[in-house]
Design a protein around this motif. Structure first.
Motif, mmCIF file in Angstrom:
data_model
loop_
_atom_site.group_PDB
_atom_site.id
_atom_site.type_symbol
_atom_site.label_atom_id
_atom_site.label_comp_id
_atom_site.label_asym_id
_atom_site.label_seq_id
_atom_site.Cartn_x
_atom_site.Cartn_y
_atom_site.Cartn_z
ATOM 1 N N THR A 8 0.899 -2.180 2.460
ATOM 2 C CA THR A 8 1.653 -2.684 1.312
ATOM 3 C C THR A 8 2.235 -4.058 1.602
ATOM 4 O OG1 THR A 8 2.223 -0.429 0.639
ATOM 5 C CG2 THR A 8 3.579 -2.198 -0.249
ATOM 6 N N TYR A 9 2.864 -4.187 2.757
ATOM 7 C CA TYR A 9 3.493 -5.457 3.132
ATOM 8 C C TYR A 9 2.468 -6.598 3.220
ATOM 9 C CZ TYR A 9 5.781 -8.975 6.053
ATOM 10 O OH TYR A 9 6.282 -10.145 6.562
ATOM 11 N N GLU A 10 1.309 -6.292 3.766
ATOM 12 C CA GLU A 10 0.290 -7.327 3.992
ATOM 13 C C GLU A 10 -0.494 -7.697 2.735
ATOM 14 O OE1 GLU A 10 -2.036 -5.496 6.984
ATOM 15 O OE2 GLU A 10 -0.524 -5.719 8.559
ATOM 16 N N ASN A 11 -0.311 -6.922 1.657
ATOM 17 C CA ASN A 11 -1.130 -7.130 0.460
ATOM 18 C C ASN A 11 -0.295 -7.310 -0.804
ATOM 19 O OD1 ASN A 11 -4.171 -6.642 1.269
ATOM 20 N ND2 ASN A 11 -2.970 -5.108 2.370
ATOM 21 N N GLY A 12 0.738 -8.115 -0.684
ATOM 22 C CA GLY A 12 1.494 -8.488 -1.876
ATOM 23 C C GLY A 12 2.791 -7.752 -2.086
ATOM 24 N N GLY A 13 3.203 -6.888 -1.151
ATOM 25 C CA GLY A 13 4.477 -6.199 -1.293
ATOM 26 C C GLY A 13 4.535 -5.366 -2.558
ATOM 27 N N GLY A 14 5.586 -5.614 -3.372
ATOM 28 C CA GLY A 14 5.753 -4.847 -4.602
ATOM 29 C C GLY A 14 4.584 -4.989 -5.552
ATOM 30 N N ALA A 15 3.908 -6.146 -5.527
ATOM 31 C CA ALA A 15 2.747 -6.354 -6.403
ATOM 32 C C ALA A 15 1.605 -5.413 -6.050
ATOM 33 C CB ALA A 15 2.277 -7.813 -6.305
ATOM 34 N N PHE A 16 1.562 -4.950 -4.802
ATOM 35 C CA PHE A 16 0.499 -4.044 -4.359
ATOM 36 C C PHE A 16 0.561 -2.708 -5.103
ATOM 37 C CE2 PHE A 16 -1.058 -0.780 -1.311
ATOM 38 C CZ PHE A 16 -2.359 -1.245 -1.138
ATOM 39 N N MET A 17 1.740 -2.373 -5.634
ATOM 40 C CA MET A 17 1.886 -1.096 -6.337
ATOM 41 C C MET A 17 0.970 -1.011 -7.552
ATOM 42 S SD MET A 17 4.016 0.821 -4.679
ATOM 43 C CE MET A 17 3.434 0.107 -3.158
ATOM 44 N N LEU A 18 0.662 -2.158 -8.176
ATOM 45 C CA LEU A 18 -0.217 -2.132 -9.359
ATOM 46 C C LEU A 18 -1.648 -1.730 -8.993
ATOM 47 C CD1 LEU A 18 -0.762 -2.582 -12.340
ATOM 48 C CD2 LEU A 18 -1.034 -5.033 -11.876
ATOM 49 N N PRO A 19 -2.321 -2.424 -8.063
ATOM 50 C CA PRO A 19 -3.668 -1.961 -7.688
ATOM 51 C C PRO A 19 -3.647 -0.581 -7.043
ATOM 52 C CG PRO A 19 -2.965 -3.768 -6.262
ATOM 53 C CD PRO A 19 -1.988 -3.701 -7.394
ATOM 54 N N TYR A 20 -2.567 -0.261 -6.343
ATOM 55 C CA TYR A 20 -2.445 1.070 -5.723
ATOM 56 C C TYR A 20 -2.444 2.159 -6.795
ATOM 57 C CZ TYR A 20 -0.306 4.944 -3.102
ATOM 58 O OH TYR A 20 -0.025 6.167 -2.548
ATOM 59 N N LEU A 21 -1.646 1.951 -7.856
ATOM 60 C CA LEU A 21 -1.581 2.939 -8.936
ATOM 61 C C LEU A 21 -2.913 3.035 -9.669
ATOM 62 C CD1 LEU A 21 0.071 4.922 -10.628
ATOM 63 C CD2 LEU A 21 0.821 2.984 -12.036
ATOM 64 N N LEU A 22 -3.545 1.893 -9.923
ATOM 65 C CA LEU A 22 -4.852 1.915 -10.588
ATOM 66 C C LEU A 22 -5.903 2.614 -9.729
ATOM 67 C CD1 LEU A 22 -4.985 -1.671 -12.163
ATOM 68 C CD2 LEU A 22 -4.770 0.514 -13.361
ATOM 69 N N ALA A 23 -5.824 2.393 -8.420
ATOM 70 C CA ALA A 23 -6.758 3.066 -7.515
ATOM 71 C C ALA A 23 -6.549 4.574 -7.535
ATOM 72 C CB ALA A 23 -6.584 2.523 -6.095
ATOM 73 N N LEU A 24 -5.283 4.987 -7.601
ATOM 74 C CA LEU A 24 -4.981 6.421 -7.672
ATOM 75 C C LEU A 24 -5.572 7.037 -8.939
ATOM 76 C CD1 LEU A 24 -3.403 8.940 -6.652
ATOM 77 C CD2 LEU A 24 -1.441 8.086 -7.947
ATOM 78 N N LEU A 25 -5.420 6.331 -10.070
ATOM 79 C CA LEU A 25 -5.846 6.880 -11.360
ATOM 80 C C LEU A 25 -7.353 6.802 -11.576
ATOM 81 C CD1 LEU A 25 -3.014 5.454 -13.664
ATOM 82 C CD2 LEU A 25 -3.226 7.773 -12.753
ATOM 83 N N THR A 26 -8.001 5.778 -11.009
ATOM 84 C CA THR A 26 -9.429 5.581 -11.295
ATOM 85 C C THR A 26 -10.359 6.069 -10.185
ATOM 86 O OG1 THR A 26 -9.380 3.325 -10.387
ATOM 87 C CG2 THR A 26 -8.953 3.584 -12.750
ATOM 88 N N ALA A 27 -9.813 6.367 -9.008
ATOM 89 C CA ALA A 27 -10.668 6.843 -7.912
ATOM 90 C C ALA A 27 -10.077 8.056 -7.219
ATOM 91 C CB ALA A 27 -10.904 5.724 -6.894
ATOM 92 N N GLY A 28 -8.811 7.967 -6.813
ATOM 93 C CA GLY A 28 -8.217 9.060 -6.032
ATOM 94 C C GLY A 28 -8.180 10.377 -6.782
#
Length: 519
Positions: A37-57
């Protein structure tokens, strides 16, 4: 062929969900997610993380739940029922679990020792020198197994004894009861850690570093690859674990709702872990008078070097250390149990062996390999390289092969969707088929290309090419080769296909009891 015995079932819906959460929450949640998270945009990383959860995980999780419950078999049996040639994927996943289990147990053994080390801070002034020299006795030459490390061997044996005892007791009396105890205990420990970390001087610096969004990073493709990679690895998809666990479900079980609970519980724990880790790193940075980025690390370096250094400097450090390393032990133990269960279930289903001999033979074999390899001076080298290659070129590829086979080759998604929807409170809709048929395969392929590109640019972690070939590439390729060979064996027992009238539905088996009542 021998007659199929009645399959064991989970004792309750809560028991299955706890086991699924226990498998998902592992070491990666604690020492990988915060750094990613820290290395990939901090708080901004939460957006691709959430999309990854919904579309793949979550789509992958629901797919594995559905395949496991529908075909009521471990990965080899379930994939064979999908299509005869697909059985290779199931055995491939079993071989991957064998490799992962051998080194995963070693990390637990280290954590067990560090619980004790925390009491009197045995690592002294230089935690890194203590880890590499005094404790692990790391060999200068990767691959050198001439040094035996008893300080790793005996806790590693103890870890395997505990795991095999739980597995011998079975799904309901062993795995389910263990997770019902371990998961609440893990959450309680981590809540205490979070509260303590937030009261440290400099905690705010760490949280600012973690959650301050860098929106510009969203235009970087590697950030999106990291988000999908984190979701894929943290949810335990691709191993065959969730196919195995779901094979013990009752026919009327709510799959979609349970997947949502497990998926969001896993992500919530990751965020909780991020808060605890970065609040603590903020304290370390404040004490040293440097930026948080200068003390940030992940994996073995975070757990066994950075945290011991912090523990030595903080008030009540011994208690913090005991709780932190105990949390690692519990999180790792629930995941290791699920990994070994895949191997045990496959042998039970395809050979007809009963539970106890299957656990002792198969689990014992994994344990022996684990102790022989990771109680040596090259244990850390083997762990590092094997983990990297089996994750990148084993788990991801096996998951991709399963998705492509089900969605593109066999075109089973509509039937599986009807199967899941028939007993789930939340319908899947067209988004599930779009995610698994288009988004997930493309993302996993993208991850693979990105990883290979980096691999060929420079040797992983600076290791010698020959060492990487036989301890990394050969391990990943060997898992696939084992899958192919085992799929060609004529086993004593073939899986039983679901009833013909069950095609595309949840089936006609409506037996209910306390364990499987529709909710």
């Amino acid at each position: 062929m021998t007659q199929q015995p009645q399959r064991e079932q989970w004792g309750s819906r809560a028991g299955f969900i706890m086991a699924a959460i226990g498998s998902a929450i592992g070491l990666g949640n604690i020492w990988r997610f915060p750094a990613v998270t820290y290395e990939n945009g901090g708080g901004a990383f939460m957006l691709p993380y959430l999309l990854a959860l919904l579309t793949a995980g979550l789509p992958l999780l629901i797919l594995e739940y559905t395949v496991g419950r529908r075909y009521r078999s471990s990965p080899p049996g379930a994939t064979r029922l999908l299509a005869r040639r697909a059985e290779t994927i199931g055995w491939w996943q079993v071989a991957i679990c064998f490799v992962v289990a051998t080194y995963y147990a070693a990390i637990l053994a280290w954590s067990v020792r560090y619980v004790g080390f925390s009491v009197n801070q045995s690592w002294g002034e230089d935690p890194e020198a203590f880890l590499m020299g005094d404790f692990l006795k790391v060999a200068d030459d990767p691959g050198d197994v001439s040094t035996f490390v008893p300080g790793v061997a005996w806790p590693l044996i103890a870890v395997w004894v505990v795991v095999l005892l739980i597995l011998v007791l079975g799904v309901r009396r062993g795995i389910e009861r263990a997770n019902i105890v371990f998961i609440p205990l893990l959450v309680a420990f981590f809540l205490v850690l979070v509260v303590r970390a937030l009261t440290l001087d400099g905690a705010g610096l760490g949280l600012d570093a973690l959650f301050s969004p860098d929106w510009g990073e969203l235009g970087n493709g590697s950030v999106w690859v990291a988000a999908y990679g984190q979701i894929f690895f943290s949810l335990s998809v691709g191993f065959g674990i969730m196919i195995t666990y779901a094979s013990y479900l009752h026919r009327r079980f709510d799959l979609t709702g349970s997947a949502l609970v497990a998926g969001f519980a896993n992500s919530s724990f990751e965020i909780l872990a991020g808060i605890a880790v970065f609040a603590t790193l903020g304290f370390m940075a404040a004490q040293a008078g440097v930026g948080v980025g200068e003390v940030t690390s992940s994996g073995v370096g975070l757990a066994f070097v950075a945290f011991p250094q912090i523990i030595s400097e903080m008030p009540m450090g011994a208690l913090f250390g005991v709780l932190f390393f105990s949390s690692l032990v519990i999180a790792g133990l629930t995941s290791l149990i699920s990994i070994v269960q895949v191997i045990v279930a496959a042998v039970e289903d395809r050979t007809g062996l009963r539970r106890v001999p299957a656990v002792l033979c198969v689990g014992g074999a994994v344990a022996v390999v684990s102790v022989l390899l990771f109680s040596t001076g090259s244990g850390l080298h083997f762990l590092d390289v094997s983990d990297h290659f089996i994750n990148q070129y084993g788990i991801v590829l096996a998951g991709l092969a399963l998705v492509v086979t089900v969605s593109w080759v066999l075109r089973k998604l509509p039937a599986l969707q009807r199967d899941a929807d028939a007993t789930s409170a939340i319908g899947l809709g067209v988004w599930w088929r779009v995610c698994l048929g288009i988004i997930t395969p493309l993302v996993l392929t993208w991850m693979m290309v990105d990883s290979l590109t980096n691999e060929f640019e420079e040797n992983y972690a600076g290791y010698d090419t020959s060492f990487l070939l036989w301890s990394g590439w050969a391990v990943a390729a060997g898992a696939l080769a084992v899958g192919v060979v085992l799929s060609l064996v004529r086993w004593r027992r073939d899986p039983v296909p679901p009833p013909a009238q069950d095609e595309g539905t949840a089936g006609t088996d409506t037996r209910t009891d306390n364990a499987g009542r529709s909710r």
